[in-house]
Design an enzyme around this catalytic site. Sequence first.
Site, PDB file in Angstrom:
ATOM      1  N   HIS A   1      -6.346  -3.242  -1.191  1.00  0.00           N
ATOM      2  CA  HIS A   1      -7.004  -2.260  -2.055  1.00  0.00           C
ATOM      3  C   HIS A   1      -6.453  -0.851  -1.776  1.00  0.00           C
ATOM      4  CE1 HIS A   1     -10.524  -0.560  -4.252  1.00  0.00           C
ATOM      5  NE2 HIS A   1     -10.310   0.454  -3.435  1.00  0.00           N
ATOM      6  N   GLU A   2      -6.487  -0.454  -0.509  1.00  0.00           N
ATOM      7  CA  GLU A   2      -6.005   0.888  -0.177  1.00  0.00           C
ATOM      8  C   GLU A   2      -4.501   1.004  -0.430  1.00  0.00           C
ATOM      9  OE1 GLU A   2      -8.191   3.073   0.060  1.00  0.00           O
ATOM     10  OE2 GLU A   2      -9.917   1.799   0.514  1.00  0.00           O
TER      11      GLU A   2
HETATM   12 ZN    ZN Z   1     -10.671   2.399  -4.024  1.00  0.00          ZN
END
Ligand code: ZN
Length: 506
Positions: free
Chosen positions: A271-272
């Site tokens: 995600h990051e």
């Molecule tokens: Zn996010």
Amino acid sequence: MADPATETAVYDELVSATKETAMLGAVESLLGWDERTYLPTKAASYRADQQALLSGIIHQHKTAPKIGEAIQTLASSDLASDPNSVVGANIRCLKREYDKKTKVPQELVEALTRATVLGQQSWVEARKNDDFEGFRPQLEEIIRLKIEQAQAVGFEECAYDALLDDYEPEAKTSEVARVLAGLREELAPLVAEIADASQRPDVSILHRNFLTAQQASFGTQAAAKIGFDFDSGRLDVTHHPFCTTLGPNDIRLTTRYDEQFFPSAFFGTLHEAGHGIYEQGLPVDQHGLPAGMYASLGIHESQSRLWENMVGRSEAFWDHFFAPAQKTFSSLADISKDQFYAAINNVSPSLIRVEADEATYNLHIIIRFELEQALVNGECQVADLPAAWNEKYEHYLGITPPNNADGVLQDVHWSAGLFGYFPTYSLGNLYAAQLFNQAEKDLGDFAPQFAKGEFAPLLGWLRENVHQAGQRWPAATLVEKIAGEPIDHKPLIDYLRGKLAPIYGL
Ligand code: ZN
């Protein structure tokens, strides 16, 4: 009106002043990154003073009268005639930011910075000790200052509009509420159908032992494989994962490890990394200027969600990554790829937003969106917040948090003054589905490529269509331009149903 040569000189001067302010902003980000990763607890108060001081200096730079004069000259010049050209967008967005910023007094900016730095420290303690009352005065102060900020900036329909606008420029609360309501109406029956399904994944296989060092190595390799450049960034550990940009080639990812639960760090890292990949794809020559900055938080989140969920939780992704995962983690030795794929796509109502599945995730967001509006318009007092939170969790998800640490205290956002931020997560999910659909229309089915570990064609498409655009178009306009239709909840629902129906035998 000034002549063209003078206008160009004024523009160049504005660009160099803006880039200089962006450098100060990067220093501020570095202090913030350090504060959330390595800062000793006793250093918090001095760091709060440093950040408040720097924030005040940056505010002065951004609101200097000579900046206002330059923007005024340029706004009516030929350079601004195409609002979506690089130069035109820079002028348009800088004017917008200047107009907003000059309405907020510097004392209020500094008070907010101080309150939110102390708020975050207080939140860490409160969450650790399940002590909402210990955090309450700080949160009340933050909300009081945010309302003051909204009133200073001004708004048409409601104070919340002014706060939302900081994260999703030009979006309106009423419009976001309408789209999320449409999503909720179709999502609730899907989640109910899944809850009634007799075929269910065995999620216990994800709760085995996964050593931190091995998770770190595996997650880092996957992030690099999808396209995050570790020569222009790094990954560290924090309480509440985030991604921050300290310069055009310095993108910082963070994660947290749970040795008894594989998905937390792995999908958090993807995600990051999705956020970081977007930052690494913005036009470098425009760094520090609107044309070199992310379009909105909704667009930012669309990039993280796309890589985390549409890529990272796809069957084809694990056709490639499951064998290496088995090699890395002995606890997966007796598990099949199909069992693993079903387990990482498990859907069931849960307490913690960041651990929530793709289908129920938006219900977590809708709860926060509604509570934020109630706090800002005075319908809910901070003292009543834990009860209001628990009531909504019971209503939307059918579960009541056993304590405040896993309830109202679970997110860092409010302690950081980020009101109006949560809805951008759901906008991100909606944008992601529309963008991924269009990418497949343009380039064909990605599954055979993912199965071979090839992510460059998708990355290239995103670079060209989304990343390189910077802020040249407002978020909703950009998505509509790329996908050929306005924001809509249907593509996300179709994507979820398409994936979950075979897993649950619907
Ligand atoms: Zn996010």
